[in-house]
Scaffold this motif. Structure first.
Motif, PDB file in Angstrom:
ATOM      1  N   HIS A  11       0.820  -1.217   0.000  1.00  0.00           N
ATOM      2  CA  HIS A  11       0.000   0.000   0.000  1.00  0.00           C
ATOM      3  C   HIS A  11       0.851   1.263   0.000  1.00  0.00           C
ATOM      4  CE1 HIS A  11      -3.691  -2.255   0.468  1.00  0.00           C
ATOM      5  NE2 HIS A  11      -3.186  -2.885   1.526  1.00  0.00           N
ATOM      6  N   ALA A  12       2.157   1.147   0.247  1.00  0.00           N
ATOM      7  CA  ALA A  12       3.028   2.317   0.256  1.00  0.00           C
ATOM      8  C   ALA A  12       3.269   2.778  -1.180  1.00  0.00           C
ATOM      9  CB  ALA A  12       4.349   1.995   0.946  1.00  0.00           C
ATOM     10  N   GLY A  13       2.823   3.989  -1.482  1.00  0.00           N
ATOM     11  CA  GLY A  13       2.983   4.518  -2.831  1.00  0.00           C
ATOM     12  C   GLY A  13       4.208   5.389  -2.957  1.00  0.00           C
ATOM     13  N   ALA A  14       4.369   5.996  -4.126  1.00  0.00           N
ATOM     14  CA  ALA A  14       5.505   6.879  -4.364  1.00  0.00           C
ATOM     15  C   ALA A  14       5.487   8.060  -3.394  1.00  0.00           C
ATOM     16  CB  ALA A  14       5.482   7.372  -5.811  1.00  0.00           C
ATOM     17  N   GLY A  15       4.290   8.564  -3.072  1.00  0.00           N
ATOM     18  CA  GLY A  15       4.183   9.676  -2.132  1.00  0.00           C
ATOM     19  C   GLY A  15       4.663   9.306  -0.742  1.00  0.00           C
ATOM     20  N   ASP A  16       4.407   8.068  -0.334  1.00  0.00           N
ATOM     21  CA  ASP A  16       4.882   7.609   0.974  1.00  0.00           C
ATOM     22  C   ASP A  16       6.402   7.494   1.001  1.00  0.00           C
ATOM     23  OD1 ASP A  16       2.316   6.997   2.449  1.00  0.00           O
ATOM     24  OD2 ASP A  16       2.018   5.792   0.657  1.00  0.00           O
ATOM     25  N   LEU A  17       6.973   7.005  -0.092  1.00  0.00           N
ATOM     26  CA  LEU A  17       8.425   6.920  -0.170  1.00  0.00           C
ATOM     27  C   LEU A  17       9.048   8.312  -0.136  1.00  0.00           C
ATOM     28  CD1 LEU A  17       7.730   3.980  -0.885  1.00  0.00           C
ATOM     29  CD2 LEU A  17       9.503   4.066  -2.661  1.00  0.00           C
ATOM     30  N   LEU A  18       8.425   9.250  -0.826  1.00  0.00           N
ATOM     31  CA  LEU A  18       8.929  10.629  -0.810  1.00  0.00           C
ATOM     32  C   LEU A  18       8.903  11.191   0.609  1.00  0.00           C
ATOM     33  CD1 LEU A  18       9.856  13.132  -2.442  1.00  0.00           C
ATOM     34  CD2 LEU A  18       7.441  13.801  -2.567  1.00  0.00           C
ATOM     35  N   ALA A  19       7.836  10.919   1.355  1.00  0.00           N
ATOM     36  CA  ALA A  19       7.740  11.411   2.732  1.00  0.00           C
ATOM     37  C   ALA A  19       8.867  10.843   3.589  1.00  0.00           C
ATOM     38  CB  ALA A  19       6.384  11.046   3.328  1.00  0.00           C
ATOM     39  N   LEU A  20       9.204   9.566   3.397  1.00  0.00           N
ATOM     40  CA  LEU A  20      10.281   8.951   4.159  1.00  0.00           C
ATOM     41  C   LEU A  20      11.624   9.594   3.847  1.00  0.00           C
ATOM     42  CD1 LEU A  20       9.210   5.208   3.856  1.00  0.00           C
ATOM     43  CD2 LEU A  20       9.347   6.521   5.979  1.00  0.00           C
ATOM     44  N   VAL A  21      11.843   9.902   2.579  1.00  0.00           N
ATOM     45  CA  VAL A  21      13.096  10.556   2.190  1.00  0.00           C
ATOM     46  C   VAL A  21      13.150  11.979   2.737  1.00  0.00           C
ATOM     47  CG1 VAL A  21      14.472  11.388   0.247  1.00  0.00           C
ATOM     48  CG2 VAL A  21      13.384   9.138   0.128  1.00  0.00           C
ATOM     49  N   ARG A  22      12.066  12.713   2.589  1.00  0.00           N
ATOM     50  CA  ARG A  22      12.052  14.109   3.051  1.00  0.00           C
ATOM     51  C   ARG A  22      12.249  14.205   4.554  1.00  0.00           C
ATOM     52  NH1 ARG A  22       7.270  17.017   2.469  1.00  0.00           N
ATOM     53  NH2 ARG A  22       8.544  18.864   2.827  1.00  0.00           N
ATOM     54  N   ASP A  23      11.686  13.275   5.293  1.00  0.00           N
ATOM     55  CA  ASP A  23      11.812  13.300   6.748  1.00  0.00           C
ATOM     56  C   ASP A  23      13.149  12.765   7.230  1.00  0.00           C
ATOM     57  OD1 ASP A  23       9.318  14.343   6.905  1.00  0.00           O
ATOM     58  OD2 ASP A  23       8.330  12.553   7.680  1.00  0.00           O
ATOM     59  N   GLY A  24      13.922  12.171   6.325  1.00  0.00           N
ATOM     60  CA  GLY A  24      15.200  11.608   6.726  1.00  0.00           C
ATOM     61  C   GLY A  24      15.100  10.258   7.396  1.00  0.00           C
ATOM     62  N   ARG A  25      13.901   9.638   7.344  1.00  0.00           N
ATOM     63  CA  ARG A  25      13.720   8.348   8.003  1.00  0.00           C
ATOM     64  C   ARG A  25      14.248   7.191   7.174  1.00  0.00           C
ATOM     65  NH1 ARG A  25       7.529   8.296   9.082  1.00  0.00           N
ATOM     66  NH2 ARG A  25       7.529   9.867   7.429  1.00  0.00           N
ATOM     67  N   ALA A  26      14.297   7.370   5.861  1.00  0.00           N
ATOM     68  CA  ALA A  26      14.830   6.341   4.972  1.00  0.00           C
ATOM     69  C   ALA A  26      15.361   7.032   3.732  1.00  0.00           C
ATOM     70  CB  ALA A  26      13.748   5.329   4.610  1.00  0.00           C
ATOM     71  N   THR A  27      16.676   7.016   3.537  1.00  0.00           N
ATOM     72  CA  THR A  27      17.274   7.806   2.458  1.00  0.00           C
ATOM     73  C   THR A  27      18.103   6.962   1.499  1.00  0.00           C
ATOM     74  OG1 THR A  27      19.144   8.354   3.888  1.00  0.00           O
ATOM     75  CG2 THR A  27      17.302   9.920   3.823  1.00  0.00           C
ATOM     76  N   THR A  28      17.934   5.652   1.553  1.00  0.00           N
ATOM     77  CA  THR A  28      18.539   4.764   0.552  1.00  0.00           C
ATOM     78  C   THR A  28      17.480   3.778   0.093  1.00  0.00           C
ATOM     79  OG1 THR A  28      19.254   3.078   2.143  1.00  0.00           O
ATOM     80  CG2 THR A  28      20.789   4.911   1.727  1.00  0.00           C
ATOM     81  N   ARG A  29      17.740   3.131  -1.032  1.00  0.00           N
ATOM     82  CA  ARG A  29      16.783   2.150  -1.529  1.00  0.00           C
ATOM     83  C   ARG A  29      16.580   1.009  -0.526  1.00  0.00           C
ATOM     84  NH1 ARG A  29      19.133   4.626  -5.699  1.00  0.00           N
ATOM     85  NH2 ARG A  29      17.953   4.966  -7.644  1.00  0.00           N
ATOM     86  N   GLY A  30      17.680   0.570   0.065  1.00  0.00           N
ATOM     87  CA  GLY A  30      17.578  -0.505   1.044  1.00  0.00           C
ATOM     88  C   GLY A  30      16.775  -0.107   2.265  1.00  0.00           C
ATOM     89  N   ALA A  31      16.989   1.137   2.725  1.00  0.00           N
ATOM     90  CA  ALA A  31      16.248   1.608   3.896  1.00  0.00           C
ATOM     91  C   ALA A  31      14.761   1.735   3.585  1.00  0.00           C
ATOM     92  CB  ALA A  31      16.813   2.949   4.363  1.00  0.00           C
ATOM     93  N   LEU A  32      14.438   2.122   2.349  1.00  0.00           N
ATOM     94  CA  LEU A  32      13.033   2.218   1.955  1.00  0.00           C
ATOM     95  C   LEU A  32      12.384   0.834   1.901  1.00  0.00           C
ATOM     96  CD1 LEU A  32      13.319   4.948  -0.821  1.00  0.00           C
ATOM     97  CD2 LEU A  32      12.104   5.184   1.349  1.00  0.00           C
TER      98      LEU A  32
END
Length: 406
Positions: A11-32
């Motif tokens: 259910h995690a879409g592109a917008g959710d991945l963007l939020a994780l990157v912007r917040d600094g919670r996940a900033t690599t492909r592996g972390a995502l």
């Protein structure tokens, strides 16, 4: 920070991945992958949409995750150069406008006289002209402006963007601010007629800007703006607290015992703003023969070290401090920030005198009472952040990506 938690699994879409990157919670492909449970291929597909939109970029290689060595992970970054936001902050007689980056840096700024009493048509048209000049100054096209944020000195219904019975904004009650400002931007800058416009109370946006930039870990933050009027902005858990209809924080219209004979602009007697605002201090100075007509005039007198202005500012601070003792007891904030024209040493001294005298010791034991860090830019930074958080929130981001065809 967006404050959103990315959805788990498929259910995690592109917008959710963007939020994780912007917040600094996940900033690599592996972390995502780890944060969402998505497969490597699915993460890659969704990141590809963000790259094609120009919203993400690859940064430098991160630290090697294995003691055996190997290729460093490539970090992902929000690309804040793919668009800009426009922001404006209206005071009663003066306004500021700016072009900001998507991460809040001021790229160009303009300030000048613009009186809200001239009415929304004239004021919003003026802002449209300012935005056109500012975009030209930065070399950005009108279609690169992702949205507009506007701070106004009155209560705002966030759903409609209309002010609701504003005491110091005659002629603005119920006016379609969003629509008129979008048209003014289109007329003067050539921007899209459907440009996103968000409107909020100035103290709310000042609090939002200050909390995000200077106190991101403060879970309960209160800013009090004391200028021509008095208002407060409250940020709880990283989100502006607005109340039921946008009226939260309107402390200028709390009745105070020493103001029974003071007529407020709202039509009532005894309001805090009628006793302790910059406008109230200016009237008292004018009655004593000192030229002063507004909070900005009082600010200039305080800067020049005028003893009469300093004495009245300290007295005003005591009146505000008495009200803030209740506010602090109710909200238990970690930071109480004083901002606006009167936010200097005399006023702050008066606030502290009454606040610490009237509030319970436990309510102030861990409280920081401070003055503004961003100064006159606080409302602009908050307005810009409001637009960015709206546009790049997960659900809205998905809608925009679909509209871009990526």
């Amino acid at each position: 920070m967006s404050g959103k938690v990315a959805k788990a699994g498929s259910h995690a879409g592109a917008g959710d991945l963007l939020a994780l990157v912007r917040d600094g919670r996940a900033t690599t492909r592996g972390a995502l992958q780890q944060a969402t449970g998505l497969s490597r291929a699915t993460v890659g597909q969704r990141l590809d949409r963000l790259f094609r939109a120009g919203w993400l970029r690859e940064g430098a290689g991160g630290p090697v995750g294995s003691p055996l060595g190997g290729r460093p992970s490539i970090t992902l970054e929000f690309d804040d150069d793919h668009a800009v936001v426009l922001a404006a902050d209206l005071d009663t007689r003066h306004a500021r406008a700016a072009v900001l980056s998507l991460t809040g840096s001021v790229l160009a700024e303009h300030s000048g006289p613009l009186a809200v009493e001239d009415g929304p048509e004239a004021v919003l048209d003026g802002l449209g002209r300012w935005f056109a000049l500012l975009l030209e100054k930065t070399g950005r096209r009108a279609d690169e402006a992702a949205g507009i944020g506007l701070a106004v000195p009155g209560p705002v219904d966030l759903d409609t963007g209309r002010v609701v019975q504003p005491p110091i904004m005659p002629g603005w009650d119920g006016f379609d601010i969003r629509g008129r400002l979008a048209r003014a931007f289109a007329e003067h800058a050539g921007g899209p007629a459907d440009t996103v416009v968000l409107v909020d109370n100035d103290a709310n946006l000042m609090a939002y800007g200050e909390q995000r930039t200077g106190y991101p870990d403060c879970s309960a933050f209160v800013l009090v703006k004391v200028s021509t009027g008095i208002g407060a902005g409250v940020v709880v858990g990283g989100t502006i607290y607005r109340g039921t209809d946008g009226g939260a924080g309107d402390i200028g219209h709390i009745r105070v015992p020493d103001g029974t004979d003071a007529l407020c602009r709202c039509g009532s007697y005894g309001c805090l703003a009628a006793v302790a605002s910059g406008g109230a201090v200016a009237r008292r100075l004018a009655a004593a023969g000192v030229p002063a007509a507004s909070g900005s005039d009082v600010r200039d007198l305080l800067t020049a070290g005028h003893p009469g202005a300093a004495a009245l500012a300290r007295e005003a601070g005591r009146s505000v401090g008495e009200v803030l003792a209740t506010v602090v007891t109710l909200l238990d904030p970690g930071v109480l920030m004083i901002a606006g024209d009167l936010a200097g040493t005399p006023f702050l001294t008066g606030v502290r005198e009454l606040l610490y005298q009237r509030a319970l010791p436990r309510s102030t034991a861990r409280l920081d009472v401070v003055t503004s860090r961003l100064g006159e830019r606080a409302g602009l930074v908050g307005a810009g952040a409001l637009v960015v958080e709206h546009l790049y929130a997960p659900e809205r981001a998905e809608e925009r990506l679909a509209a871009l065809g990526v």
